[in-house]
Structure formats: C-alpha cells, structure tokens
Design a protein around this motif. Structure first.
Motif: not given
Length: 351
Positions: A118-119, A144, A181
C-alpha cells in the motif's frame, strides 16, 4: 483513544502491535474480518504517531473487508501501518531488515493475514516479507498502476450515471494527490481529452506532472476543492474532503483512488448536496483484485467497471446513494457466503 471501544464499534476481530527494536519495526496490524477468508492487509509506511497509526489501521482494514467482499474475493480485510523508523529507510539494508522483521512477526498469524503493498511500500518490500512468511500477495504486481487504471475505468462507469456519458473528452476533472495512483489516473484521462486540474501537498510533484502532460492546470492543495469541475477525484492519504468542505465543492461526482476521502458525516453532506459519491472500496479495487487473482490488469479494471456500473444502476433504480448501496452489497455477500461455513472461503479463493 479508547482502543477497545473503537474495535468494538467497528466490529474488528483483532489489533496486534508489532515491535522489533534492532530493525526499528513498530507497526499496528488490524484484522477487521476473516469471515470470507484470511484478511488481506495493505501495508503502509508513513511518518505517523502511534495513535494515528492505530486509527489508520482500523479504518483501512474495515475498508479492505468491504472492498474484498464487493470485488467477489474470498478474503477478509486487514491493514498494517508501519511507523517510520527514526533512522529512516534510505539504507537498503535497513529497509530489508524492517520488512523481513515484519514478515517474521507475521509468521504466527499467517493463517489469518496476507500482506500486500500500500502507500509507501513496494513490491520489492513485500518480496522481503515473503522471505520470512508465505502470507503475501502482489509481489509481482504493480498495484498502484493497476489501481489507477481501475479508478479510470470506474470513473467512466460512474460518469455514465452522474454526467449522462462515460466519455471523458472535455470533462473537467480535479485530482487531489498525484502520487503513483493519481499520476496513473491523470495519464489515462489526459489521453482521452479530459480537462485536468491537479494539486498535491508536495507542489513540485504536481508541477512535474504538468511538465509531462500538456494543458494541465496546477493549483495549491488547499485551493483544489474550490475549483469548478465535473468530477472531483481524491487520490491522497485519506479524509481529503472534510464535512465542512462540502459547501465549497463545485462538482457532480466524487470518484477517486483514496481510501476514506469522506467521513460518514461527509458522506451524508455530499448526499444532501446532490453530489454522487462512488465509494473508495468500490472504485479502487483493481490493484487488490490483480494481486489476489490471476487476472490481468485490464481484466481487474473491467471487474471494477462492472461493479461500479452495478452499484450506480441499483442506486438509481431505488433512489439510494451509491455509497449506501455499495456497503449493503458488500455486507450482504459477507452474510450469505459466510453462512456457508469455512469451506466456502477455502475453495476458489481467487474467485
């Protein structure tokens, strides 16, 4: 923060704090639901304090439960938020140690949790985790990029109902947050001829995108919500649109890649304002789908397109807000498939 009250109110199954002093590992691992299968836990690495890391893990894990269920995956929802080590992770050996320590700590939970990026986390980081535990997904998936393309396809599906057409040519789209993204989304919209305004809390990142793509307007992050547009696309870190910001909005549709761009109060406010909101767990699922299945990025994005179309159609048919419809659809699948017992989740996990 009353942790047990927070867990109970959201319906979480577990919250585990992970610590390994030599590597600097400090993490909050939340498991919201394992009704449909092991909890897919997005791993985030951000400079947060302890309380915000825990709150973030609890919120993200609930969203992952709904996302996996609505996408038709036989997984539950989880989240792992890592605090940035004091020494940072610029040293490649330090980064390896951090994520291998995470993998080793998760070994005991591998029947309940599956980690993915994730991030702030890459596929290479998850590959380090995979050296210590098999409980990983998406090592070879650029999640992403896939997520950004899925948001683009989902945005088109939502626009068909909110704007009367899914064509993005000439449509004014304001994107808040142009990380991996948001940047991918902007590229797809630009190629179709959308009129883009972008902002990022790191102004140089927005300016770099404008330098790469002709005709993009750059504004400050605090100004973007005042920009007249057809579609507002939050692609930041969460809660980009506060309920008090809603009167400022000049859009007809909110559709972006950000987890929890709105609070429950904000969702009610945009509904009252007549703005269509396609929730994050419906529109930003393509990366998760691709990581959890053998589908190609294009197939994963088309599944998002189909989900968003179904949510929007039912919402229009019954006069309900899309975010309400999407949540009920996800919860209904959890109830129905969960009632079949554990065997249902074990068979066809990549459905």
């Amino acid at each position: 923060m009353q942790i047990f009250e927070e867990i109970q109110s959201r319906g979480h199954e577990a919250l585990t704090l992970l610590h390994h002093a030599p590597s600097g590992l400090k993490a909050a691992l939340a498991v919201h639901s394992t009704v449909l299968g092991p909890a897919i836990a997005g791993v985030r690495l951000r400079p947060l304090d302890e309380e915000n890391a825990i709150r973030g893990a609890l919120a993200l894990s609930e969203s992952l439960t709904l996302k996996a269920a609505l996408a038709g995956l036989n997984y539950g929802g989880g989240a792992c938020v890592l605090l940035m080590p004091e020494a940072g992770v610029e040293d490649p050996h330090a980064r390896e140690a951090l994520f291998r320590a995470l993998g080793r700590k998760v070994r005991a939970l591998e029947s309940q949790v599956v980690l993915t990026e994730d991030i702030g986390v890459t596929g290479s980081d998850i590959a380090f985790v995979a050296q210590e535990t098999p409980a990983t997904l998406g090592v070879n998936t650029d999640t992403s990029a896939v997520t950004g393309y899925g948001v683009y396809r989902g945005m088109k599906a939502a626009a068909r109902y909110a704007l009367g057409s899914e064509s993005m040519r000439g449509v004014r789209v304001a994107i808040l947050g142009v990380g991996a993204v948001g940047r991918t989304l902007a590229g797809h919209l630009h190629r179709e001829g959308a009129r883009l305004t972008v902002a990022d809390h790191r102004l140089e990142r927005a300016q770099e995108l404008a330098d790469d793509l002709d005709g993009i307007t750059v504004v400050g992050a605090n100004e973007l919500l005042d920009v007249p547009c057809d579609i507002l696309s939050p692609c930041g870190y969460g809660h980009s649109v506060r309920s008090t910001d809603v009167p400022r909005l000049q859009c007809r549709l909110i559709a972006g890649g950000e987890h929890h761009p709105l609070s429950r109060r904000g969702e009610a406010a945009v509904k009252e304002a007549g703005i269509m909101y396609m929730p994050d767990f419906a529109i930003n699922a393509a990366g998760l789908i691709a990581a959890a299945t053998s589908l190609t990025p294009e197939q994963a994005a088309e599944r998002v397109y189909a989900t968003v179309s179904r949510v929007a159609s039912v919402a229009e048919q019954y006069g309900k807000a899309p975010h309400v419809v999407a949540r009920r659809m996800a919860e209904r699948r959890i109830d129905l498939i969960g009632s079949l017992g554990t065997g249902a989740a074990l068979q066809g996990r990549s459905a």
